[in-house]
Enzyme design. Structure first.
Site, PDB file in Angstrom:
ATOM      1  N   GLY A 127     -17.631  -3.224  67.683  1.00 49.70           N
ATOM      2  CA  GLY A 127     -16.648  -4.362  67.662  1.00 49.70           C
ATOM      3  C   GLY A 127     -17.456  -5.037  66.878  1.00 49.70           C
ATOM      4  CB  SER A 129     -14.398  -7.122  61.587  1.00 49.50           C
ATOM      5  OG  SER A 129     -15.185  -6.256  60.824  1.00 49.50           O
ATOM      6  CD  GLU A 244     -28.586   8.879  56.296  1.00 43.54           C
ATOM      7  OE1 GLU A 244     -29.070   8.750  54.871  1.00 43.54           O
ATOM      8  OE2 GLU A 244     -29.056   9.987  57.082  1.00 43.54           O
ATOM      9  CD  GLU A 381     -14.293  -7.856  45.806  1.00 41.69           C
ATOM     10  OE1 GLU A 381     -14.436  -7.220  46.894  1.00 41.69           O
ATOM     11  OE2 GLU A 381     -13.463  -7.314  44.977  1.00 41.69           O
TER      12      GLU A 381
HETATM   13  C1  LIG Z   1     -10.020   1.015  57.535  1.00 37.93           C
HETATM   14  C2  LIG Z   1     -10.925   0.028  58.203  1.00 37.93           C
HETATM   15  C3  LIG Z   1     -11.522   0.203  59.297  1.00 37.93           C
HETATM   16  C4  LIG Z   1     -12.517  -0.567  59.774  1.00 37.93           C
HETATM   17  N1  LIG Z   1     -12.959  -0.357  60.929  1.00 37.93           N
HETATM   18  C5  LIG Z   1     -13.803  -1.158  61.648  1.00 37.93           C
HETATM   19  C6  LIG Z   1     -14.553  -0.998  62.729  1.00 37.93           C
HETATM   20  O1  LIG Z   1     -14.371   0.004  63.487  1.00 37.93           O
HETATM   21  N2  LIG Z   1     -15.203  -1.912  63.436  1.00 37.93           N
HETATM   22  C7  LIG Z   1     -15.286  -3.352  62.794  1.00 37.93           C
HETATM   23  O2  LIG Z   1     -15.981  -4.078  63.278  1.00 37.93           O
HETATM   24  N3  LIG Z   1     -14.664  -3.392  61.427  1.00 37.93           N
HETATM   25  C8  LIG Z   1     -13.951  -2.843  61.009  1.00 37.93           C
HETATM   26  N4  LIG Z   1     -13.360  -2.768  59.785  1.00 37.93           N
HETATM   27  C9  LIG Z   1     -13.659  -4.274  59.216  1.00 37.93           C
HETATM   28  C10 LIG Z   1     -14.238  -4.302  57.980  1.00 37.93           C
HETATM   29  O3  LIG Z   1     -15.746  -4.053  58.262  1.00 37.93           O
HETATM   30  C11 LIG Z   1     -13.831  -5.497  57.237  1.00 37.93           C
HETATM   31  O4  LIG Z   1     -12.660  -5.531  56.879  1.00 37.93           O
HETATM   32  C12 LIG Z   1     -14.836  -6.117  55.995  1.00 37.93           C
HETATM   33  O5  LIG Z   1     -16.247  -6.410  56.335  1.00 37.93           O
HETATM   34  C13 LIG Z   1     -14.302  -7.164  55.280  1.00 37.93           C
HETATM   35  O6  LIG Z   1     -14.019  -8.214  55.992  1.00 37.93           O
HETATM   36  P1  LIG Z   1     -12.542  -9.216  56.026  1.00 37.93           P
HETATM   37  O7  LIG Z   1     -11.401  -7.872  56.155  1.00 37.93           O
HETATM   38  O8  LIG Z   1     -12.479 -10.147  56.960  1.00 37.93           O
HETATM   39  O9  LIG Z   1     -12.285  -9.634  54.759  1.00 37.93           O
HETATM   40  P2  LIG Z   1     -13.099 -10.919  53.970  1.00 37.93           P
HETATM   41  O10 LIG Z   1     -14.615 -10.959  54.377  1.00 37.93           O
HETATM   42  O11 LIG Z   1     -12.152 -11.962  54.315  1.00 37.93           O
HETATM   43  O12 LIG Z   1     -12.831 -10.769  52.321  1.00 37.93           O
HETATM   44  C14 LIG Z   1     -11.768 -10.735  51.783  1.00 37.93           C
HETATM   45  C15 LIG Z   1     -12.063 -10.580  50.182  1.00 37.93           C
HETATM   46  O13 LIG Z   1     -12.763 -11.623  49.814  1.00 37.93           O
HETATM   47  C16 LIG Z   1     -13.892 -10.916  49.355  1.00 37.93           C
HETATM   48  N5  LIG Z   1     -14.998 -11.920  49.434  1.00 37.93           N
HETATM   49  C17 LIG Z   1     -15.437 -12.194  50.772  1.00 37.93           C
HETATM   50  N6  LIG Z   1     -16.559 -12.695  50.719  1.00 37.93           N
HETATM   51  C18 LIG Z   1     -16.950 -12.942  49.321  1.00 37.93           C
HETATM   52  C19 LIG Z   1     -18.006 -13.517  48.491  1.00 37.93           C
HETATM   53  N7  LIG Z   1     -18.994 -14.192  49.146  1.00 37.93           N
HETATM   54  N8  LIG Z   1     -18.168 -13.170  47.440  1.00 37.93           N
HETATM   55  C20 LIG Z   1     -17.026 -12.415  46.596  1.00 37.93           C
HETATM   56  N9  LIG Z   1     -16.090 -12.001  47.128  1.00 37.93           N
HETATM   57  C21 LIG Z   1     -15.979 -12.264  48.649  1.00 37.93           C
HETATM   58  C22 LIG Z   1     -14.071  -9.654  49.665  1.00 37.93           C
HETATM   59  O14 LIG Z   1     -14.756  -8.611  48.971  1.00 37.93           O
HETATM   60  C23 LIG Z   1     -12.639  -9.282  49.862  1.00 37.93           C
HETATM   61  O15 LIG Z   1     -12.108  -8.713  48.697  1.00 37.93           O
HETATM   62  C24 LIG Z   1     -12.662  -1.881  59.197  1.00 37.93           C
HETATM   63  C25 LIG Z   1     -11.591  -2.249  57.912  1.00 37.93           C
HETATM   64  C26 LIG Z   1     -11.051  -1.213  57.367  1.00 37.93           C
HETATM   65  C27 LIG Z   1     -10.129  -1.634  56.227  1.00 37.93           C
END
Ligand SMILES: Cc1cc2nc3c(=O)[nH]c(=O)nc-3n(C[C@H](O)[C@H](O)[C@H](O)COP(=O)(O)OP(=O)(O)OC[C@H]3O[C@@H](n4cnc5c(N)ncnc54)[C@H](O)[C@@H]3O)c2cc1C
Length: 394
Positions: A127, A129, A244, A381
């Site tokens: 947990g 995100s 890792e 990104e």
């Molecule tokens: C299949 C899958 C499984 C997952 N499993 C887990 C899990 O088990 N536990 C967990 O905690 N999370 C999990 N996640 C979440 C994942 O870690 C987040 O989706 C990821 O960190 C991106 O965050 P966000 O979705 O809030 O996107 P955002 O952070 O809102 O990003 C949206 C877009 O903006 C871009 N962006 C954001 N900030 C910047 C910046 N500073 N500069 C340039 N571009 C930027 C990003 O690259 C992206 O393209 C999972 C995600 C997926 C897709």
């Protein structure tokens, strides 16, 4: 720098191959190779076989029931697991939480949590995100307020993989509202089988239920479930990242996809000619194989540095970014070349039997699932930002 595996490591690889050939149940292997989702019962069946062999805690020290393997054995293991169609073990528990508990946990936490991971009694999810806190993880809002010998926790976690299978979640929570947002974050281990914890499914565009929203409302968590010092989660998470560095490269997966792609291109005729002999396709295949080889050598370099104790933490971004791009390029190639043969739904129409004989089926549609690599584990990104700042120093 010697990039060759030693005779001992080659013998280890042979041992792993033998074990996977003898012990991996055929049905699990077949479904993994077809890219089908396995049930939790399947995973537990396989984990128990691994545990009986002593190979479940593959990144844990022997003192806690792990294998005691070093980075090279773990690398070989990961590659062979992918190549031979074995499922990965409960990653949040084995790869993430286990090393954290071993490094930062109290003895009581080690005795309580680690054995139950190895027996598969506990199933963990991660947990981190939240809505509004993904790339900018330090913006997370899940609040844990100390009240005597408990914390009272409120907040929402998002995209939590396999939370619907889990009975425990390790959460990043905000334990104080200090000025520097990284400083007030802690790790809390939360039992999900209690009132106030709600898991809601999120069905992705592929129609798959793998991720969830987890809401936590007024849940009392014993203070003894705090992992590591309060407010230190940021440093602990960096430890995990450096633990890792090359696993994110997905080299085993890329190698398997590419072997499958080449075999398919050799056996499939277009206009009487095998696809692999058509110049455009042959060139694409060769180019992907060259890219894979280049990434392998990068991984070997990182591995050699890791063994020498001088690997750079930020190299993980290069490896993750290129590994994800390569898996996506290979799987897109598979989709393009496979055409209708790539669509599992066409192969398994319930009425009238399979349209395409199993021998010709080319399970490439699973490959589109690789699109998620752009986002999870740190988006492309964000990796590029890290490479620009810390490696290229732009
Ligand atoms: C299949 C899958 C499984 C997952 N499993 C887990 C899990 O088990 N536990 C967990 O905690 N999370 C999990 N996640 C979440 C994942 O870690 C987040 O989706 C990821 O960190 C991106 O965050 P966000 O979705 O809030 O996107 P955002 O952070 O809102 O990003 C949206 C877009 O903006 C871009 N962006 C954001 N900030 C910047 C910046 N500073 N500069 C340039 N571009 C930027 C990003 O690259 C992206 O393209 C999972 C995600 C997926 C897709």
């Amino acid at each position: 720098m010697d990039l060759n595996f030693s005779p001992e490591h080659r013998a280890f690889r042979a041992d792993v191959r033998r074990f996977l050939a003898d012990s991996l149940p055929d049905d699990i292997r077949a479904r993994t190779l077809r890219g089908e989702k396995l049930s939790k019962a399947d995973h537990i069946r396989w984990q128990r076989i691994l545990a009986a062999r002593g190979w479940l805690g593959h990144c844990w020290s022997k003192a806690y029931g792990g294998t005691g393997w070093g980075p090279i054995e773990r690398f070989i293991w990961d590659e062979e697991v992918h190549l031979n169609g074995a499922p990965r073990a409960n990653i949040p528990a084995i790869d993430l939480l286990g090393p954290l508990i071993i490094h930062y946990g109290t003895e009581a936490q080690k005795q309580r949590f680690l054995p139950r991971i190895l027996t598969s009694e506990d199933w963990w999810c991660q947990g981190f995100s939240e809505p509004g806190a993904g790339s900018d993880l330090a913006a997370l809002k899940m609040r844990a307020v100390r009240a005597g010998d408990h914390y009272v926790v409120n907040g929402t976690k998002l995209w939590t993989s396999y939370a619907h299978d889990a009975n425990w979640i390790f959460c990043l929570v905000r334990t104080s509202l200090e000025q520097k947002k990284q400083a007030g974050i802690s790790y809390l281990l939360i039992d999900m089988a209690q009132p106030g914890v709600t898991v809601s499914p999120i069905i992705t565009v592929g129609g798959v239920h793998a991720v969830n929203q987890v809401t936590i409302e007024d849940v009392r968590v014993p203070a003894e479930n705090l992992l590591g010092p309060e407010g230190d989660a940021w440093a602990m998470t960096q430890y995990l990242l450096s633990y890792e560095r090359i696993v994110g490269a997905g080299l085993g997966a890329s190698t398997r996809y590419l072997v499958e792609a080449r075999a398919f291109a050799e056996r499939t005729l277009r206009g009487g000619v095998p696809l692999a002999r058509i110049p455009r396709t042959a060139q694409k295949l060769a180019s992907l194989e060259a890219d894979l080889m280049a990434l392998k050598f990068t991984a070997y370099r990182v591995l050699a540095d890791e063994v020498a104790g001088k690997a750079e933490a930020s190299i993980v971004s290069v490896v993750k970014l290129r590994g994800a791009q390569l898996q996506q390029s290979i799987t897109e190639f598979m989709m393009e070349e496979g055409g209708p043969l790539s669509i599992p739904d066409v192969q398994t129409l319930p009425e009238g039997g399979p349209v395409i004989p199993e021998a010709d089926a080319y399970h490439a549609q699973q490959a589109m699932d690789r699109r998620k690599l752009t986002i999870y584990g740190g988006s492309a990104e964000i990796q590029k930002n890290i490479i620009a700042r810390r490696i290229l120093r732009i």
